[in-house]
Design an enzyme around this catalytic site. Structure first.
Site, PDB file in Angstrom:
ATOM      1  N   GLU A 111       0.824  -1.211   0.000  1.00  0.00           N
ATOM      2  CA  GLU A 111       0.000   0.000   0.000  1.00  0.00           C
ATOM      3  C   GLU A 111       0.858   1.262   0.000  1.00  0.00           C
ATOM      4  O   GLU A 111       0.527   2.248  -0.671  1.00  0.00           O
ATOM      5  CB  GLU A 111      -0.957  -0.057   1.192  1.00  0.00           C
ATOM      6  CG  GLU A 111      -2.013  -1.144   0.990  1.00  0.00           C
ATOM      7  CD  GLU A 111      -2.599  -1.692   2.267  1.00  0.00           C
ATOM      8  OE1 GLU A 111      -2.449  -1.044   3.327  1.00  0.00           O
ATOM      9  OE2 GLU A 111      -3.198  -2.779   2.216  1.00  0.00           O
ATOM     10  N   GLU A 131      -4.976  -8.288   4.233  1.00  0.00           N
ATOM     11  CA  GLU A 131      -5.448  -7.929   5.572  1.00  0.00           C
ATOM     12  C   GLU A 131      -6.791  -8.562   5.927  1.00  0.00           C
ATOM     13  O   GLU A 131      -7.070  -8.839   7.096  1.00  0.00           O
ATOM     14  CB  GLU A 131      -5.575  -6.399   5.708  1.00  0.00           C
ATOM     15  CG  GLU A 131      -4.257  -5.654   5.698  1.00  0.00           C
ATOM     16  CD  GLU A 131      -3.910  -5.099   4.334  1.00  0.00           C
ATOM     17  OE1 GLU A 131      -3.225  -4.070   4.265  1.00  0.00           O
ATOM     18  OE2 GLU A 131      -4.329  -5.709   3.317  1.00  0.00           O
TER      19      GLU A 131
END
Length: 249
Positions: A111, A131
């Site tokens: 990210e 995640e």
């Protein structure tokens, strides 16, 4: 040993994640170090391009789950906001930022790389936002930048399934920009950096501003909303259960 190091090779500067024994899993102090170096390099006249890479076998395997598991919701929001500052430091850096991906580029590591101007990956890189598998959403702007890079459909697939994909798939959907042989990654990354450094810095800055201006109008609000969701999920029993399962592996 510093968890983030700086290697100067003017006109390039290498910002290196330096927890190789943990596949450079992110910690709050690493976020602080990244913000410090990126801020300093942004105005360094000897630097034309910032190269963001990882020491050891991986770029970054994401946040350190053993530490995340100890967080209360308020801790999670504070950590996310530190990562927000990393994302913004990359986006607002006055120099092009190139993310150099090898090994694992997962979760918060990927990210952060999504906020770079260009991503070059080794052909053996493993890339994804997993995640969801421990009951969380993106922890470093992933749900903000991912759809802007690959479109909402692919972003939904990657974020909701937690699928870890190879570099060629990432290239095909626009998640990375170049894929090279793993053995030549650093040489090819350096060539790319030097090619960028050969361009007029004012033009590069103008291009970077023009490309990102529209997104920046709403990105910070998106980051803050993502942070609040991230913190909320730490109060969920399912998240705690998945932390426990992960740590027992």
């Amino acid at each position: 040993m510093s968890e983030v190091t700086l290697r100067m090779e003017p006109p390039l500067a290498w910002v290196l994640l330096n927890r190789p024994e943990k596949h450079n899993a992110l910690t709050p102090s690493m976020a602080d170090g990244l913000v410090e170096f990126l801020g300093r390099l942004s105005t360094d006249s000897d630097v034309r391009v910032v190269m963001l890479a990882g020491e050891g076998r991986s770029f970054c395997a994401g946040a350190d789950v053993s530490r995340l598991a100890q967080f209360k919701p308020a801790d999670a929001v504070r950590f996310h906001r530190k990562l927000n500052l990393v994302c913004w430091a990359i986006r607002s850096c006055m120099k092009p930022v190139v993310a150099v991906l090898h090994g694992y580029a997962l979760g918060g590591g990927l990210e952060i790389a999504e906020w770079a101007d260009i991503r070059i990956a080794a052909d053996n890189a493993k890339i994804g936002q997993p995640e969801v598998n421990i009951g969380l959403n993106g922890g470093a702007g992933g749900t903000i930048m991912l759809p802007r890079l690959v479109g909402r459909g692919v972003a939904s697939y990657l974020a909701m399934t937690g699928e870890i994909v190879d570099a060629q798939y990432a290239l095909s959907v626009g998640l990375v920009d170049l894929v090279v042989d793993a053995c030549s990654l650093m040489d090819k990354a350096r060539e790319l950096g030097l090619k960028l450094a050969s361009k007029p810095p004012e033009a590069l800055w103008a291009i970077k501003q023009a490309l990102s201006r529209f997104d920046e109008m709403s990105s910070w609000a998106g980051l803050e909303y993502e942070a609040s969701l991230f913190g909320h999920l730490f109060s969920e029993e399912e998240t705690r259960r998945r932390f426990d399962e992960f740590l027992k592996r």
